[in-house]
Write a protein that holds these residues in place. Structure first.
Motif, PDB file in Angstrom:
ATOM      1  N   VAL A   1      12.930   4.698   8.265  1.00  0.00           N
ATOM      2  CA  VAL A   1      14.308   4.419   8.704  1.00  0.00           C
ATOM      3  C   VAL A   1      14.746   3.267   7.647  1.00  0.00           C
ATOM      4  CG1 VAL A   1      16.121   3.293  10.368  1.00  0.00           C
ATOM      5  CG2 VAL A   1      14.271   4.800  10.944  1.00  0.00           C
ATOM      6  N   ALA A   2      14.156   2.299   7.543  1.00  0.00           N
ATOM      7  CA  ALA A   2      14.460   1.069   6.825  1.00  0.00           C
ATOM      8  C   ALA A   2      13.199  -0.148   6.487  1.00  0.00           C
ATOM      9  CB  ALA A   2      15.827   0.338   7.337  1.00  0.00           C
ATOM     10  N   ALA A   3      13.612  -0.615   5.298  1.00  0.00           N
ATOM     11  CA  ALA A   3      12.319  -1.549   5.190  1.00  0.00           C
ATOM     12  C   ALA A   3      13.058  -2.835   4.521  1.00  0.00           C
ATOM     13  CB  ALA A   3      11.324  -0.943   4.153  1.00  0.00           C
ATOM     14  N   ILE A   4      12.266  -4.019   4.393  1.00  0.00           N
ATOM     15  CA  ILE A   4      12.443  -4.913   3.752  1.00  0.00           C
ATOM     16  C   ILE A   4      11.602  -5.750   3.026  1.00  0.00           C
ATOM     17  CG2 ILE A   4      12.192  -6.585   5.870  1.00  0.00           C
ATOM     18  CD1 ILE A   4      14.719  -8.289   4.870  1.00  0.00           C
ATOM     19  N   ARG A   5      11.466  -5.942   1.714  1.00  0.00           N
ATOM     20  CA  ARG A   5      10.311  -6.282   0.976  1.00  0.00           C
ATOM     21  C   ARG A   5      10.055  -7.869   1.162  1.00  0.00           C
ATOM     22  NH1 ARG A   5       7.374  -2.732  -1.856  1.00  0.00           N
ATOM     23  NH2 ARG A   5       7.388  -3.898  -3.800  1.00  0.00           N
ATOM     24  N   ARG A   6       8.588  -7.994   1.151  1.00  0.00           N
ATOM     25  CA  ARG A   6       8.119  -9.700   1.365  1.00  0.00           C
ATOM     26  C   ARG A   6       8.640 -10.505   0.314  1.00  0.00           C
ATOM     27  NH1 ARG A   6       4.359  -6.101  -0.156  1.00  0.00           N
ATOM     28  NH2 ARG A   6       2.926  -6.388  -1.834  1.00  0.00           N
ATOM     29  N   SER A   7       8.790  -9.744  -0.892  1.00  0.00           N
ATOM     30  CA  SER A   7       9.074 -10.789  -2.222  1.00  0.00           C
ATOM     31  C   SER A   7      10.723 -10.406  -2.457  1.00  0.00           C
ATOM     32  CB  SER A   7       8.218 -10.364  -3.166  1.00  0.00           C
ATOM     33  OG  SER A   7       8.653 -11.164  -4.475  1.00  0.00           O
ATOM     34  N   GLY A   8      11.342 -11.362  -2.345  1.00  0.00           N
ATOM     35  CA  GLY A   8      12.567 -11.333  -2.595  1.00  0.00           C
ATOM     36  C   GLY A   8      13.699 -10.698  -1.311  1.00  0.00           C
ATOM     37  N   GLY A   9      13.094 -10.137  -0.566  1.00  0.00           N
ATOM     38  CA  GLY A   9      13.816  -9.541   0.675  1.00  0.00           C
ATOM     39  C   GLY A   9      14.654  -8.318   0.242  1.00  0.00           C
ATOM     40  N   HIS A  10      14.391  -7.671  -0.698  1.00  0.00           N
ATOM     41  CA  HIS A  10      15.151  -6.559  -0.920  1.00  0.00           C
ATOM     42  C   HIS A  10      15.070  -5.347   0.078  1.00  0.00           C
ATOM     43  CE1 HIS A  10      16.558  -3.131  -3.368  1.00  0.00           C
ATOM     44  NE2 HIS A  10      15.621  -2.410  -3.009  1.00  0.00           N
TER      45      HIS A  10
ATOM     46  N   TYR B   1      15.915  -1.535   1.937  1.00  0.00           N
ATOM     47  CA  TYR B   1      16.293  -0.104   1.231  1.00  0.00           C
ATOM     48  C   TYR B   1      16.183   0.901   2.677  1.00  0.00           C
ATOM     49  CZ  TYR B   1      11.314  -0.191   0.662  1.00  0.00           C
ATOM     50  OH  TYR B   1       9.875  -0.441   0.890  1.00  0.00           O
ATOM     51  N   TYR B   2      16.860   1.960   2.582  1.00  0.00           N
ATOM     52  CA  TYR B   2      17.204   2.504   3.904  1.00  0.00           C
ATOM     53  C   TYR B   2      17.073   4.231   3.571  1.00  0.00           C
ATOM     54  CZ  TYR B   2      19.355  -1.663   5.244  1.00  0.00           C
ATOM     55  OH  TYR B   2      19.841  -3.073   5.244  1.00  0.00           O
ATOM     56  N   GLU B   3      16.845   5.059   4.770  1.00  0.00           N
ATOM     57  CA  GLU B   3      16.766   6.227   4.710  1.00  0.00           C
ATOM     58  C   GLU B   3      18.503   6.741   4.603  1.00  0.00           C
ATOM     59  OE1 GLU B   3      17.418  10.433   6.227  1.00  0.00           O
ATOM     60  OE2 GLU B   3      17.946   8.643   7.344  1.00  0.00           O
ATOM     61  N   ASP B   4      18.611   7.844   3.851  1.00  0.00           N
ATOM     62  CA  ASP B   4      20.218   8.171   3.530  1.00  0.00           C
ATOM     63  C   ASP B   4      20.837   8.383   4.606  1.00  0.00           C
ATOM     64  OD1 ASP B   4      19.254  10.329   0.655  1.00  0.00           O
ATOM     65  OD2 ASP B   4      19.348   8.179   0.809  1.00  0.00           O
ATOM     66  N   SER B   5      20.524   8.689   5.857  1.00  0.00           N
ATOM     67  CA  SER B   5      21.558   9.199   6.978  1.00  0.00           C
ATOM     68  C   SER B   5      21.711   7.960   7.732  1.00  0.00           C
ATOM     69  CB  SER B   5      20.625  10.149   8.057  1.00  0.00           C
ATOM     70  OG  SER B   5      19.463   9.555   8.611  1.00  0.00           O
TER      71      SER B   5
ATOM     72  N   ASP C   1       4.285 -12.584   4.448  1.00  0.00           N
ATOM     73  CA  ASP C   1       2.816 -12.048   3.730  1.00  0.00           C
ATOM     74  C   ASP C   1       2.839 -10.629   3.741  1.00  0.00           C
ATOM     75  OD1 ASP C   1       0.854 -14.239   6.078  1.00  0.00           O
ATOM     76  OD2 ASP C   1       1.791 -14.291   3.837  1.00  0.00           O
ATOM     77  N   TYR C   2       3.986  -9.826   4.255  1.00  0.00           N
ATOM     78  CA  TYR C   2       4.047  -8.334   4.304  1.00  0.00           C
ATOM     79  C   TYR C   2       5.363  -7.693   4.117  1.00  0.00           C
ATOM     80  CZ  TYR C   2      -0.525  -8.942   6.516  1.00  0.00           C
ATOM     81  OH  TYR C   2      -2.023  -9.333   6.788  1.00  0.00           O
ATOM     82  N   ASP C   3       5.563  -6.531   3.694  1.00  0.00           N
ATOM     83  CA  ASP C   3       6.820  -5.879   3.823  1.00  0.00           C
ATOM     84  C   ASP C   3       6.954  -5.494   5.377  1.00  0.00           C
ATOM     85  OD1 ASP C   3       7.152  -3.845   0.880  1.00  0.00           O
ATOM     86  OD2 ASP C   3       6.858  -5.810   1.011  1.00  0.00           O
ATOM     87  N   TRP C   4       8.244  -5.202   5.899  1.00  0.00           N
ATOM     88  CA  TRP C   4       8.344  -4.796   7.118  1.00  0.00           C
ATOM     89  C   TRP C   4       9.314  -3.751   7.266  1.00  0.00           C
ATOM     90  CZ3 TRP C   4       5.128  -7.124  10.349  1.00  0.00           C
ATOM     91  CH2 TRP C   4       4.586  -8.502   9.900  1.00  0.00           C
ATOM     92  N   CYS C   5       9.190  -2.779   7.995  1.00  0.00           N
ATOM     93  CA  CYS C   5       9.935  -1.650   8.122  1.00  0.00           C
ATOM     94  C   CYS C   5      10.212  -1.429   9.681  1.00  0.00           C
ATOM     95  CB  CYS C   5       9.454  -0.695   7.321  1.00  0.00           C
ATOM     96  SG  CYS C   5       7.691  -0.177   7.910  1.00  0.00           S
ATOM     97  N   TRP C   6      11.143  -0.394   9.695  1.00  0.00           N
ATOM     98  CA  TRP C   6      11.322   0.563  10.823  1.00  0.00           C
ATOM     99  C   TRP C   6      11.337   2.063  10.691  1.00  0.00           C
ATOM    100  CZ3 TRP C   6      12.114  -1.765  15.872  1.00  0.00           C
ATOM    101  CH2 TRP C   6      12.390  -3.210  15.769  1.00  0.00           C
ATOM    102  N   PHE C   7      10.325   2.849  11.565  1.00  0.00           N
ATOM    103  CA  PHE C   7      10.250   4.087  11.472  1.00  0.00           C
ATOM    104  C   PHE C   7      10.844   4.599  13.061  1.00  0.00           C
ATOM    105  CE2 PHE C   7       7.748   5.747   7.891  1.00  0.00           C
ATOM    106  CZ  PHE C   7       7.550   4.469   7.582  1.00  0.00           C
ATOM    107  N   ARG C   8      11.004   5.815  13.082  1.00  0.00           N
ATOM    108  CA  ARG C   8      11.424   6.427  14.309  1.00  0.00           C
ATOM    109  C   ARG C   8      10.738   7.731  14.486  1.00  0.00           C
ATOM    110  NH1 ARG C   8      18.070   7.428  12.955  1.00  0.00           N
ATOM    111  NH2 ARG C   8      17.549   9.083  11.594  1.00  0.00           N
ATOM    112  N   GLN C   9      10.629   8.196  15.819  1.00  0.00           N
ATOM    113  CA  GLN C   9       9.835   9.315  16.140  1.00  0.00           C
ATOM    114  C   GLN C   9      10.496  10.021  17.464  1.00  0.00           C
ATOM    115  OE1 GLN C   9       5.814   9.027  16.577  1.00  0.00           O
ATOM    116  NE2 GLN C   9       5.277  11.150  15.964  1.00  0.00           N
TER     117      GLN C   9
END
Length: 125
Positions: A48-57, A59-63, A31-39
């Motif tokens: 930090v990183a995410a995975i799309r709900r459609s297709g599972g694409h 993507y990441y923060e450069d570091s 139902d949703y995109d899922w991701c990780w953030f840090r603080q």
């Protein structure tokens, strides 16, 4: 109501690995995109990183490219962040989040409606 619970944080030495887990209830992962953030105490929440709900694409923060991998297991209703070759700069509280961002806002914390409580990762000799 969507509820997220993170686990897997801890103290490790530089070069070590950790796998963070985020168990999702109240929704299916599709139902949703899922991701990780840090603080850290001195910084705003950082994508930090995410995975799309459609297709599972993914993507990441450069570091973290090449070191971190985000994945999901629909059967276990869980999202993971595999972190390898950890560095002291990776020290932070890591948050799992879910939402339906458009691509142009997907790296901003305000684009995500659902958040976990966070798990501390400390990388230090």
């Amino acid at each position: 109501q969507v509820h997220l619970v993170e686990s897997g944080g801890g103290w490790v030495q530089p070069g070590d690995s950790l796998r963070l887990s985020c168990v999702v209830s109240g929704s299916t992962l599709r139902d949703y995109d899922w991701c990780w953030f840090r603080q850290t105490p001195r910084e705003d929440r950082e994508f930090v990183a995410a995975i799309r709900r459609s297709g599972g694409h993914t993507y990441y923060e450069d570091s973290v490219k090449g070191r971190f991998t985000i994945s999901r297991d629909n059967a276990k209703s869980s999202v993971y962040l595999q972190m390898n070759n950890l560095k002291p700069d990776d020290t932070a509280v890591y948050f799992c989040a879910g939402g339906t961002p458009i691509l142009s806002t997907a790296r901003t914390s305000s684009a995500y409606a659902y958040w976990g409580q966070g798990t501390q990762v400390t990388v230090s000799p």
